[in-house]
Design a protein around this motif. Structure first.
Motif, mmCIF file in Angstrom:
data_model
loop_
_atom_site.group_PDB
_atom_site.id
_atom_site.type_symbol
_atom_site.label_atom_id
_atom_site.label_comp_id
_atom_site.label_asym_id
_atom_site.label_seq_id
_atom_site.Cartn_x
_atom_site.Cartn_y
_atom_site.Cartn_z
ATOM 1 N N GLY A 122 -12.012 -1.178 8.036
ATOM 2 C CA GLY A 122 -10.587 -1.431 8.177
ATOM 3 C C GLY A 122 -10.133 -2.656 7.407
ATOM 4 O O GLY A 122 -9.092 -2.632 6.739
ATOM 5 N N ILE A 123 -10.908 -3.729 7.483
ATOM 6 C CA ILE A 123 -10.563 -4.951 6.744
ATOM 7 C C ILE A 123 -10.585 -4.684 5.240
ATOM 8 O O ILE A 123 -9.642 -5.044 4.520
ATOM 9 C CB ILE A 123 -11.518 -6.105 7.119
ATOM 10 N N GLU A 124 -11.651 -4.053 4.767
ATOM 11 C CA GLU A 124 -11.763 -3.766 3.324
ATOM 12 C C GLU A 124 -10.624 -2.859 2.864
ATOM 13 O O GLU A 124 -10.000 -3.104 1.827
ATOM 14 C CB GLU A 124 -13.126 -3.129 3.021
ATOM 15 N N THR A 125 -10.327 -1.841 3.639
ATOM 16 C CA THR A 125 -9.268 -0.903 3.266
ATOM 17 C C THR A 125 -7.904 -1.571 3.293
ATOM 18 O O THR A 125 -7.086 -1.356 2.386
ATOM 19 C CB THR A 125 -9.299 0.318 4.208
ATOM 20 N N ALA A 126 -7.654 -2.400 4.288
ATOM 21 C CA ALA A 126 -6.373 -3.109 4.352
ATOM 22 C C ALA A 126 -6.203 -4.050 3.158
ATOM 23 O O ALA A 126 -5.130 -4.096 2.545
ATOM 24 C CB ALA A 126 -6.263 -3.879 5.668
ATOM 25 N N LEU A 127 -7.252 -4.784 2.820
ATOM 26 C CA LEU A 127 -7.155 -5.728 1.700
ATOM 27 C C LEU A 127 -6.982 -5.025 0.356
ATOM 28 O O LEU A 127 -6.150 -5.438 -0.462
ATOM 29 C CB LEU A 127 -8.380 -6.635 1.671
ATOM 30 N N THR A 128 -7.751 -3.978 0.114
ATOM 31 C CA THR A 128 -7.629 -3.288 -1.173
ATOM 32 C C THR A 128 -6.306 -2.541 -1.272
ATOM 33 O O THR A 128 -5.687 -2.517 -2.340
ATOM 34 C CB THR A 128 -8.818 -2.334 -1.416
ATOM 35 N N THR A 129 -5.858 -1.965 -0.170
ATOM 36 C CA THR A 129 -4.569 -1.260 -0.185
ATOM 37 C C THR A 129 -3.425 -2.253 -0.394
ATOM 38 O O THR A 129 -2.509 -1.986 -1.185
ATOM 39 C CB THR A 129 -4.367 -0.462 1.110
ATOM 40 N N ALA A 130 -3.468 -3.376 0.293
ATOM 41 C CA ALA A 130 -2.426 -4.390 0.112
ATOM 42 C C ALA A 130 -2.411 -4.905 -1.332
ATOM 43 O O ALA A 130 -1.335 -5.134 -1.898
ATOM 44 C CB ALA A 130 -2.631 -5.543 1.098
ATOM 45 N N THR A 131 -3.577 -5.049 -1.923
ATOM 46 C CA THR A 131 -3.659 -5.480 -3.323
ATOM 47 C C THR A 131 -2.984 -4.454 -4.235
ATOM 48 O O THR A 131 -2.198 -4.821 -5.120
ATOM 49 C CB THR A 131 -5.131 -5.683 -3.743
ATOM 50 N N CYS A 132 -3.276 -3.191 -4.012
ATOM 51 C CA CYS A 132 -2.655 -2.126 -4.815
ATOM 52 C C CYS A 132 -1.146 -2.093 -4.598
ATOM 53 O O CYS A 132 -0.373 -1.904 -5.550
ATOM 54 C CB CYS A 132 -3.265 -0.774 -4.468
ATOM 55 N N MET A 133 -0.722 -2.284 -3.355
ATOM 56 C CA MET A 133 0.712 -2.272 -3.067
ATOM 57 C C MET A 133 1.423 -3.432 -3.766
ATOM 58 O O MET A 133 2.524 -3.257 -4.304
ATOM 59 C CB MET A 133 0.945 -2.330 -1.551
ATOM 60 N N TYR A 134 0.800 -4.585 -3.759
ATOM 61 C CA TYR A 134 1.400 -5.737 -4.431
ATOM 62 C C TYR A 134 1.526 -5.475 -5.931
ATOM 63 O O TYR A 134 2.568 -5.737 -6.538
ATOM 64 C CB TYR A 134 0.581 -7.004 -4.168
ATOM 65 N N GLU A 135 0.464 -4.945 -6.515
ATOM 66 C CA GLU A 135 0.494 -4.611 -7.944
ATOM 67 C C GLU A 135 1.592 -3.589 -8.230
ATOM 68 O O GLU A 135 2.350 -3.731 -9.186
ATOM 69 C CB GLU A 135 -0.871 -4.080 -8.380
ATOM 70 N N ALA A 136 1.684 -2.557 -7.398
ATOM 71 C CA ALA A 136 2.695 -1.511 -7.598
ATOM 72 C C ALA A 136 4.110 -2.083 -7.440
ATOM 73 O O ALA A 136 5.027 -1.676 -8.157
ATOM 74 C CB ALA A 136 2.464 -0.366 -6.618
ATOM 75 N N PHE A 137 4.275 -3.001 -6.525
ATOM 76 C CA PHE A 137 5.570 -3.648 -6.332
ATOM 77 C C PHE A 137 6.025 -4.347 -7.616
ATOM 78 O O PHE A 137 7.218 -4.393 -7.927
ATOM 79 C CB PHE A 137 5.492 -4.649 -5.175
ATOM 80 N N LEU A 138 5.069 -4.867 -8.393
ATOM 81 C CA LEU A 138 5.379 -5.606 -9.617
ATOM 82 C C LEU A 138 5.564 -4.720 -10.849
ATOM 83 O O LEU A 138 5.915 -5.232 -11.916
ATOM 84 C CB LEU A 138 4.271 -6.636 -9.888
ATOM 85 N N TRP A 139 5.323 -3.413 -10.713
ATOM 86 C CA TRP A 139 5.472 -2.533 -11.871
ATOM 87 C C TRP A 139 6.892 -2.607 -12.426
ATOM 88 O O TRP A 139 7.876 -2.732 -11.685
ATOM 89 C CB TRP A 139 5.135 -1.098 -11.510
ATOM 90 N N ASP A 140 6.978 -2.507 -13.721
ATOM 91 C CA ASP A 140 8.244 -2.574 -14.434
ATOM 92 C C ASP A 140 9.195 -1.480 -13.932
ATOM 93 O O ASP A 140 8.841 -0.301 -13.936
ATOM 94 C CB ASP A 140 7.964 -2.390 -15.937
ATOM 95 N N PRO A 141 10.414 -1.852 -13.528
ATOM 96 C CA PRO A 141 11.367 -0.847 -13.043
ATOM 97 C C PRO A 141 11.773 0.161 -14.113
ATOM 98 O O PRO A 141 12.278 1.235 -13.784
ATOM 99 C CB PRO A 141 12.574 -1.667 -12.583
ATOM 100 N N ALA A 142 11.546 -0.175 -15.372
ATOM 101 C CA ALA A 142 11.823 0.792 -16.435
ATOM 102 C C ALA A 142 10.780 1.911 -16.447
ATOM 103 O O ALA A 142 11.033 2.998 -16.963
ATOM 104 C CB ALA A 142 11.851 0.092 -17.791
ATOM 105 N N VAL A 143 9.606 1.654 -15.873
ATOM 106 C CA VAL A 143 8.523 2.645 -15.819
ATOM 107 C C VAL A 143 8.500 3.350 -14.464
ATOM 108 O O VAL A 143 8.384 4.571 -14.379
ATOM 109 C CB VAL A 143 7.161 1.973 -16.110
#
Length: 180
Positions: A113-134
């Motif tokens: 659960g800890i590993e999954t929460a951390l890796t998922t949160a990392t992916c979510m943060y990265e996705a949040f930063l994706w260029d709105p043009a893309v």
């Protein structure tokens, strides 16, 4: 399945039963030899078609073909899916079907659960930063709020639940030691 079992165990069983096909049909596909799933004549070409559908529907840049830039951490996360998520998921389904969770199981699922929460949160943060043009704001809402958000919610729930169960076990042992 015993009716005395913790009700969340049923939630976890459903989660792991869904997670296994997602692992094999989405997450681990890039690790397969392309000759098995890309050419139209390949035996698992449906995986290619599923991937195209997923990318076209959700615009998830982690799975998009070049020129999308995959972050440097993502191959490591895919490797963790293979060497950690897959075996734990297979084991968890068996454990949840056969008799529930003991202390060893709770400890493993706490780590999961800890590993999954951390890796998922990392992916979510990265996705949040994706260029709105893309990736549009609407697409991000679906990705972050639905797909990744649900996955994060289950991971956090699992983490808190396993921590609580283990804490009860430890506290019970401490109480028994004090009585002796």
């Amino acid at each position: 399945m015993s009716s005395t079992r913790h009700w969340l165990d049923k939630v976890y069983l459903v989660y792991f039963l869904i997670h296994l096909p997602v692992l094999f049909c989405v997450d681990l596909v890039p690790l397969y030899p392309t000759s098995l799933w890309v050419p139209p004549s390949s035996p698992f070409h449906f995986l290619y078609e599923l991937r195209v559908y997923y990318i076209n529907t959700y615009n998830d840049q982690f799975f998009a073909p070049p020129p999308a830039t995959i972050p440097s951490f993502f191959p490591l996360f895919a490797f963790l899916e293979l060497v950690f998520h897959l075996p734990v998921s297979l084991w968890a389904v068996r454990a949840l079907f056969s008799g529930g969770l003991n202390g060893n199981a709770e400890l493993l699922l706490l780590v999961y659960g800890i590993e999954t929460a951390l890796t998922t949160a990392t992916c979510m943060y990265e996705a949040f930063l994706w260029d709105p043009a893309v990736v549009t704001a609407e697409q991000k809402v679906v990705l972050l709020g639905g797909l990744y958000g649900g996955y994060l919610a289950i991971a956090v729930l699992l983490t808190v639940d396993m921590y609580t169960r283990l804490l009860k076990r430890v506290n019970s042992l401490d109480t028994r030691k004090k009585i002796q």
